[in-house]
Structures are given as structure tokens and as C-alpha cells.
Design a protein around this motif. Sequence first.
Motif, PDB file in Angstrom:
ATOM      1  N   HIS A   1       0.961  -1.220   0.028  1.00 26.47           N
ATOM      2  CA  HIS A   1       0.043  -0.033  -0.004  1.00 26.47           C
ATOM      3  C   HIS A   1       0.731   1.318   0.005  1.00 26.47           C
ATOM      4  O   HIS A   1       1.992   1.225   0.349  1.00 26.47           O
ATOM      5  N   GLY A   2       0.100   2.256  -0.383  1.00 22.89           N
ATOM      6  CA  GLY A   2       1.045   3.685  -0.550  1.00 22.89           C
ATOM      7  C   GLY A   2       0.315   4.662  -0.957  1.00 22.89           C
ATOM      8  O   GLY A   2      -1.235   4.364  -1.554  1.00 22.89           O
ATOM      9  N   TYR A   3       0.583   5.878  -1.066  1.00 26.63           N
ATOM     10  CA  TYR A   3      -0.295   7.216  -1.497  1.00 26.63           C
ATOM     11  C   TYR A   3      -0.172   7.485  -2.900  1.00 26.63           C
ATOM     12  O   TYR A   3       0.953   7.457  -3.320  1.00 26.63           O
TER      13      TYR A   3
ATOM     14  N   GLY B   1       1.254 -10.717 -11.118  1.00 32.16           N
ATOM     15  CA  GLY B   1       0.117  -9.772 -11.282  1.00 32.16           C
ATOM     16  C   GLY B   1       0.512  -8.846 -10.041  1.00 32.16           C
ATOM     17  O   GLY B   1       1.028  -8.957  -9.020  1.00 32.16           O
ATOM     18  N   LEU B   2      -0.347  -7.821 -10.229  1.00 30.99           N
ATOM     19  CA  LEU B   2      -0.556  -6.591  -9.214  1.00 30.99           C
ATOM     20  C   LEU B   2      -2.036  -6.147  -9.375  1.00 30.99           C
ATOM     21  O   LEU B   2      -2.472  -6.170 -10.518  1.00 30.99           O
ATOM     22  N   GLN B   3      -2.637  -5.891  -7.994  1.00 32.96           N
ATOM     23  CA  GLN B   3      -4.007  -5.723  -8.240  1.00 32.96           C
ATOM     24  C   GLN B   3      -4.220  -5.069  -6.916  1.00 32.96           C
ATOM     25  O   GLN B   3      -3.797  -5.188  -5.715  1.00 32.96           O
ATOM     26  N   PHE B   4      -5.048  -3.740  -6.953  1.00 29.56           N
ATOM     27  CA  PHE B   4      -5.509  -2.715  -6.163  1.00 29.56           C
ATOM     28  C   PHE B   4      -7.132  -3.067  -5.628  1.00 29.56           C
ATOM     29  O   PHE B   4      -7.661  -3.248  -6.511  1.00 29.56           O
ATOM     30  N   TYR B   5      -7.155  -3.129  -4.312  1.00 26.32           N
ATOM     31  CA  TYR B   5      -8.593  -3.527  -4.101  1.00 26.32           C
ATOM     32  C   TYR B   5      -9.287  -2.446  -3.390  1.00 26.32           C
ATOM     33  O   TYR B   5     -10.455  -2.510  -3.244  1.00 26.32           O
ATOM     34  N   GLU B   6      -8.596  -1.283  -3.052  1.00 28.33           N
ATOM     35  CA  GLU B   6      -9.051  -0.197  -2.471  1.00 28.33           C
ATOM     36  C   GLU B   6      -8.464   1.167  -2.877  1.00 28.33           C
ATOM     37  O   GLU B   6      -7.183   1.119  -2.647  1.00 28.33           O
ATOM     38  N   HIS B   7      -9.000   2.059  -3.221  1.00 26.38           N
ATOM     39  CA  HIS B   7      -8.470   3.318  -3.377  1.00 26.38           C
ATOM     40  C   HIS B   7      -9.628   4.451  -3.778  1.00 26.38           C
ATOM     41  O   HIS B   7     -10.606   4.142  -3.947  1.00 26.38           O
ATOM     42  N   ALA B   8      -9.056   5.790  -3.977  1.00 23.70           N
ATOM     43  CA  ALA B   8     -10.060   6.809  -4.245  1.00 23.70           C
ATOM     44  C   ALA B   8      -9.420   7.786  -5.388  1.00 23.70           C
ATOM     45  O   ALA B   8      -9.526   8.839  -5.274  1.00 23.70           O
ATOM     46  N   GLU B   9      -8.664   6.842  -6.347  1.00 22.02           N
ATOM     47  CA  GLU B   9      -8.264   7.969  -7.395  1.00 22.02           C
ATOM     48  C   GLU B   9      -9.400   8.420  -8.351  1.00 22.02           C
ATOM     49  O   GLU B   9     -10.277   7.792  -8.499  1.00 22.02           O
ATOM     50  N   THR B  10      -8.709   9.134  -9.133  1.00 22.65           N
ATOM     51  CA  THR B  10      -9.679   9.748 -10.253  1.00 22.65           C
ATOM     52  C   THR B  10     -10.338   8.927 -11.148  1.00 22.65           C
ATOM     53  O   THR B  10      -9.590   8.056 -12.001  1.00 22.65           O
ATOM     54  N   PRO B  11     -11.607   8.952 -11.385  1.00 22.69           N
ATOM     55  CA  PRO B  11     -11.960   7.977 -12.439  1.00 22.69           C
ATOM     56  C   PRO B  11     -11.561   8.303 -13.842  1.00 22.69           C
ATOM     57  O   PRO B  11     -11.474   9.482 -14.195  1.00 22.69           O
ATOM     58  N   GLY B  12     -11.154   7.411 -14.448  1.00 21.50           N
ATOM     59  CA  GLY B  12     -10.703   7.736 -15.935  1.00 21.50           C
ATOM     60  C   GLY B  12      -9.211   7.930 -16.058  1.00 21.50           C
ATOM     61  O   GLY B  12      -8.531   8.037 -17.117  1.00 21.50           O
ATOM     62  N   LEU B  13      -8.606   8.451 -14.841  1.00 17.72           N
ATOM     63  CA  LEU B  13      -7.266   8.622 -14.774  1.00 17.72           C
ATOM     64  C   LEU B  13      -6.516   7.569 -13.864  1.00 17.72           C
ATOM     65  O   LEU B  13      -6.169   6.608 -14.030  1.00 17.72           O
TER      66      LEU B  13
ATOM     67  N   THR C   1      -4.819   6.511  -0.334  1.00 20.30           N
ATOM     68  CA  THR C   1      -3.998   5.327  -0.278  1.00 20.30           C
ATOM     69  C   THR C   1      -4.471   4.266  -0.823  1.00 20.30           C
ATOM     70  O   THR C   1      -5.494   3.814  -0.741  1.00 20.30           O
ATOM     71  N   LEU C   2      -3.504   3.325  -1.845  1.00 27.11           N
ATOM     72  CA  LEU C   2      -3.934   2.681  -2.514  1.00 27.11           C
ATOM     73  C   LEU C   2      -3.624   1.447  -1.872  1.00 27.11           C
ATOM     74  O   LEU C   2      -2.431   1.061  -1.280  1.00 27.11           O
ATOM     75  N   TYR C   3      -4.362   0.292  -1.652  1.00 31.27           N
ATOM     76  CA  TYR C   3      -4.249  -1.044  -1.168  1.00 31.27           C
ATOM     77  C   TYR C   3      -4.201  -1.945  -1.909  1.00 31.27           C
ATOM     78  O   TYR C   3      -5.356  -1.979  -2.792  1.00 31.27           O
ATOM     79  N   GLY C   4      -3.250  -2.977  -2.190  1.00 28.71           N
ATOM     80  CA  GLY C   4      -3.351  -3.898  -3.254  1.00 28.71           C
ATOM     81  C   GLY C   4      -2.472  -5.012  -2.731  1.00 28.71           C
ATOM     82  O   GLY C   4      -2.042  -5.306  -1.501  1.00 28.71           O
TER      83      GLY C   4
END
Length: 272
Positions: free
Chosen positions: A157-159, A180-192, A164-167
Motif C-alpha cells: 500500500h502507498g499514497y 500480477g498486481l492488483q489494488f482492491y481499495e483506493h479513491a483515485e480519479t475515475p478515468g485517470l 492510499t492504494l491498498y493491493g
Amino acid sequence: MADNNQTPAEAKGFIRRFLDAPPDTVGKTIFVAVAVCLVASIVVSAAAVALRPMQAVNALKDKQINILQVAGIYDPAQDVVEAFAAFEPQILELETGVFTDQFDPASFDDRDAADDPATSVALADDPAGIGRQGKFVTVYLLRDEVGAIDKVILPIHGYGLWSTLYGFIALEENGNDIFGLQFYEHAETPGLGAEVDNPRWKALWNGKKLADENGKLQISVTKTVPAAGPEHHIDALAGATLTTAGVHNLVNFWMGEAGYARFLENLKAGNI
């Protein structure tokens, strides 16, 4: 006994006067608004408390699905709990790179441990922007038919830009090849920045290598291919410079000396 100087309206009392007042008076309007807000807040609070156990179950299920997906074994037709039983959770002590039996993997909470001063450290050098780092984390082993390690799933995880992106990052048994890499929680900008969820971008991680033949960490998430070569490079997210930098920083932090370096050394040496 009523005061003979009182008017008929005054003699009724406050509550009676309030009830007899026209419905569009300021007092009644404010009363109704406050009453509606109070009742609504009680209903919402009660629902939140009642649904909390269900929310916790759904959050755990979503996390397990993401672990199955990053390991490449998710089947929507199969029961999640049954499929997840294929993993062997272990509590890893980051400082030593070995597993510990101090905690029960079934009840250990990585986030709580990272917030607790007794099980975490404050970071002076903090490229991932996490503030505190847990001394212990839950890792997941996936073994083959003969019991040998096939893949390891490591939480990261990291900002990013807004959150903060958790994966999880999945590594092959050699501790260097990324599956592979996968994030299961974040609040980044949709489409970006939220394009970290795009299957096409996630597929770019498969087959990349963390370190070069000399053991130097080289993985990069950048616009241009570094001197180390394309086998260590993942293309940056278009229009999401800060989220891309965040992913680059958090992956290098967790795969480096402050994170899983000692564990990966033990894995490569066959000590796990």
C-alpha cells in the motif's frame, strides 16, 4: 387559576398555542425540519450499526476475491471461501524475513498492527507516504500439487494522488518474477488514476522482473523505458502522473530493504 389579564391565547399554554398555530409558521417549519432530521439520523445510524457485520463480511470477501484474481485462480462459478482455502496465510516479520507464530493469521489485522505503536514504526524515510509501517504483515502462499511454493501474494500500500492504494503483488516461486498486481481499495480519479484497475494495464505486470541479475531492484513504473531494460518496466498511466509516481514509489518501497527484501532473499534461498 388563570390571570384575568391574560388573553385567551396566552391562557392556553405554550404547547396548545403551538398546535393551534398555522402550519406555515416559522416555528412549526423549524420543528418539522428538526424532527425529520432527527428521525432520519436515528434510522441511518441504526442501519449502519445493524449492517456493520455484513459490511465486514463483504469487505473480507472482496479482499479474498482480489487475492484469487492476482494469483490467477479466480473462478466466479466457485465459492470464494472454498477457493480461498487453497492459500496458506502466514504472519511475516519484516525485519527478519521469516514467519512468526506470535499472531493468529485468521484474526490478525494488518491495518490495526500498522496503527499500533507496539507493532509498527514511524517512518522517517517514507517514499510510499504511509506514515507508519507495521512490523508484521499477512502474506499468502499458494502451493502446487506436491506442496512446493508456486506463488506468494504480498500486501502492498502507498499514497497516490488522492488516496492510499491498498493491493497485492503476486510473485513466482523465485521471488523475482511478477505474476500480477492488483489494488482492491483506493479513491483515485475515475478515468485517470483509477485506471490502476484497468485489466489491460494490470496485464502489463505479468512476467516483469523486480531485480536484475545482480540482485539490484530495478522495477519501474514510468513513461520511458529505463536503462535496466523493458523486462523491469511498466508503462505509466496516461494523464495520471502523480498516481503513477505513487505506484512506482510504493512498489519499490515494499520490494526494497524497508519491505520484503529479506523475505525474498529467504525465498530465493529456499529457506521458506
